[in-house]
Scaffold this motif. Structure first.
Motif, mmCIF file in Angstrom:
data_model
loop_
_atom_site.group_PDB
_atom_site.id
_atom_site.type_symbol
_atom_site.label_atom_id
_atom_site.label_comp_id
_atom_site.label_asym_id
_atom_site.label_seq_id
_atom_site.Cartn_x
_atom_site.Cartn_y
_atom_site.Cartn_z
ATOM 1 N N TRP A 35 -4.587 -7.529 -5.217
ATOM 2 C CA TRP A 35 -4.316 -6.121 -5.530
ATOM 3 C C TRP A 35 -5.438 -5.490 -6.351
ATOM 4 C CZ3 TRP A 35 1.496 -6.596 -7.160
ATOM 5 C CH2 TRP A 35 2.274 -6.699 -6.016
ATOM 6 N N SER A 72 -1.501 8.134 3.547
ATOM 7 C CA SER A 72 -2.907 7.735 3.396
ATOM 8 C C SER A 72 -3.025 6.271 2.981
ATOM 9 C CB SER A 72 -3.621 8.647 2.403
ATOM 10 O OG SER A 72 -2.995 8.600 1.145
ATOM 11 N N SER A 73 -2.145 5.790 2.135
ATOM 12 C CA SER A 73 -2.207 4.396 1.702
ATOM 13 C C SER A 73 -1.870 3.425 2.822
ATOM 14 C CB SER A 73 -1.259 4.170 0.533
ATOM 15 O OG SER A 73 -1.678 4.902 -0.582
ATOM 16 N N THR A 74 -0.894 3.774 3.659
ATOM 17 C CA THR A 74 -0.575 2.866 4.763
ATOM 18 C C THR A 74 -1.704 2.810 5.778
ATOM 19 O OG1 THR A 74 0.739 4.624 5.776
ATOM 20 C CG2 THR A 74 1.935 2.899 4.652
ATOM 21 N N GLY A 132 -3.773 0.279 4.092
ATOM 22 C CA GLY A 132 -3.081 -1.004 3.993
ATOM 23 C C GLY A 132 -3.000 -1.764 5.297
ATOM 24 N N ALA A 168 0.833 -1.203 0.000
ATOM 25 C CA ALA A 168 0.000 0.000 0.000
ATOM 26 C C ALA A 168 0.866 1.251 0.000
ATOM 27 C CB ALA A 168 -0.934 -0.005 1.206
ATOM 28 N N ARG A 215 2.204 1.763 -3.450
ATOM 29 C CA ARG A 215 1.160 2.305 -4.340
ATOM 30 C C ARG A 215 0.900 3.775 -4.035
ATOM 31 N NH1 ARG A 215 -1.140 -2.806 -3.317
ATOM 32 N NH2 ARG A 215 -2.502 -1.943 -1.739
ATOM 33 N N GLY A 216 0.920 4.155 -2.765
ATOM 34 C CA GLY A 216 0.720 5.554 -2.390
ATOM 35 C C GLY A 216 1.795 6.454 -2.963
ATOM 36 N N GLY A 247 0.662 10.458 -0.117
ATOM 37 C CA GLY A 247 0.254 9.173 -0.689
ATOM 38 C C GLY A 247 0.687 8.004 0.180
ATOM 39 N N TYR A 264 1.342 6.769 -6.882
ATOM 40 C CA TYR A 264 0.278 7.671 -7.333
ATOM 41 C C TYR A 264 0.390 9.064 -6.716
ATOM 42 C CZ TYR A 264 -1.839 3.503 -9.269
ATOM 43 O OH TYR A 264 -2.062 2.363 -9.986
#
Length: 178
Positions: A174, A110-112, A115, A60, A63-64, A107, A67
Motif C-alpha cells: 500500500w 478513478s482509483s479503481t 487499482g 483502491a 482509498r478513492g 474517487g 480521499y
C-alpha cells in the motif's frame, strides 16, 4: 475469514487440491485460482480468480472513497465561496453534500481504474513462478479452520508453498511500509 495462498507447481496438483478443499466442505466460491493456463483450469471445473482477487481494485476503491469525499467537501466550500453570487438558488448544505457525493464517486471511479492494474500483494510476489507455469490458489477459510486446512494440504502436498499476507507485506504494497 482469512486467506491462505497455495503456490502449486502444476495443473494436476492444483486440481487435486481443489477437490480436497471441496471435500473439506469449502465452497467453490471460496477457492480462486490464477495461472497462465486458465482455460485448462476452467475445463477441470476449478474456479478461476477474477480481477477482484488478483488485483488491488477493492482496496483502491476504498482509498478513492476515503480521499474523494473530503476533497469533494472542500471543493464544495470553495465553489460556494467563489461562486457566491452565481449560486443564488442553491443552498450551502445542498452544494456541499452534492460535491461530497460527486467527490466520493469520482474517487471510487478513478482509483479503481488504477487499482485494476496493480497486482494483489501475493500475486505480485509469485508472478515469476506463475509465468513459469505454476498456479496460485487463493483460499478463503474461516479463521477457526485455518490450521485444519493448512495441515490437510501440507500433509498431502508437501511440495506446495502455503503462505499468508503479512502486515509488513500489506503495508509495503500500500506504499506505507519499507
Amino acid at each position: 475469514m482469512s486467506r491462505l495462498y497455495f503456490l502449486t507447481p502444476d495443473l494436476d496438483t492444483t486440481v487435486n487440491i481443489a477437490h480436497e478443499l471441496n471435500g473439506l466442505k469449502l465452497k467453490k466460491d471460496q477457492v480462486h485460482v490464477t495461472g497462465r493456463d486458465w482455460k485448462q483450469l476452467q475445463e477441470q471445473g476449478v474456479h478461476n480468480a477474477t480481477l477482484r482477487e488478483t488485483t488491488d481494485v477493492v482496496n483502491a476503491a476504498m482509498r478513492g472513497l476515503k480521499y474523494g469525499i473530503p476533497l469533494g467537501l472542500a471543493l464544495g466550500v470553495i465553489a460556494y465561496v467563489v461562486l457566491d453570487n452565481a449560486l443564488e438558488g442553491i443552498s450551502f448544505v445542498l452544494l456541499i453534500l452534492g460535491m461530497a457525493v460527486f467527490g466520493g464517486l469520482f474517487g471510487i471511479w478513478s482509483s479503481t481504474m488504477i487499482g485494476v492494474s496493480v497486482h494483489d500483494v501475493k500475486v505480485d510476489k509469485f508472478e515469476g513462478e506463475i509465468e513459469n507455469g505454476a498456479f496460485l490458489m487463493m483460499v478463503d477459510v474461516p479463521a477457526d479452520r485455518e490450521e485444519e486446512i493448512y495441515s490437510a494440504i501440507h500433509r498431502h502436498h508437501p511440495e506446495v508453498v502455503i503462505d499468508q499476507v503479512t502486515r509488513d507485506e500489506l503495508n509495503h504494497h500500500w506504499g506505507t511500509g519499507r
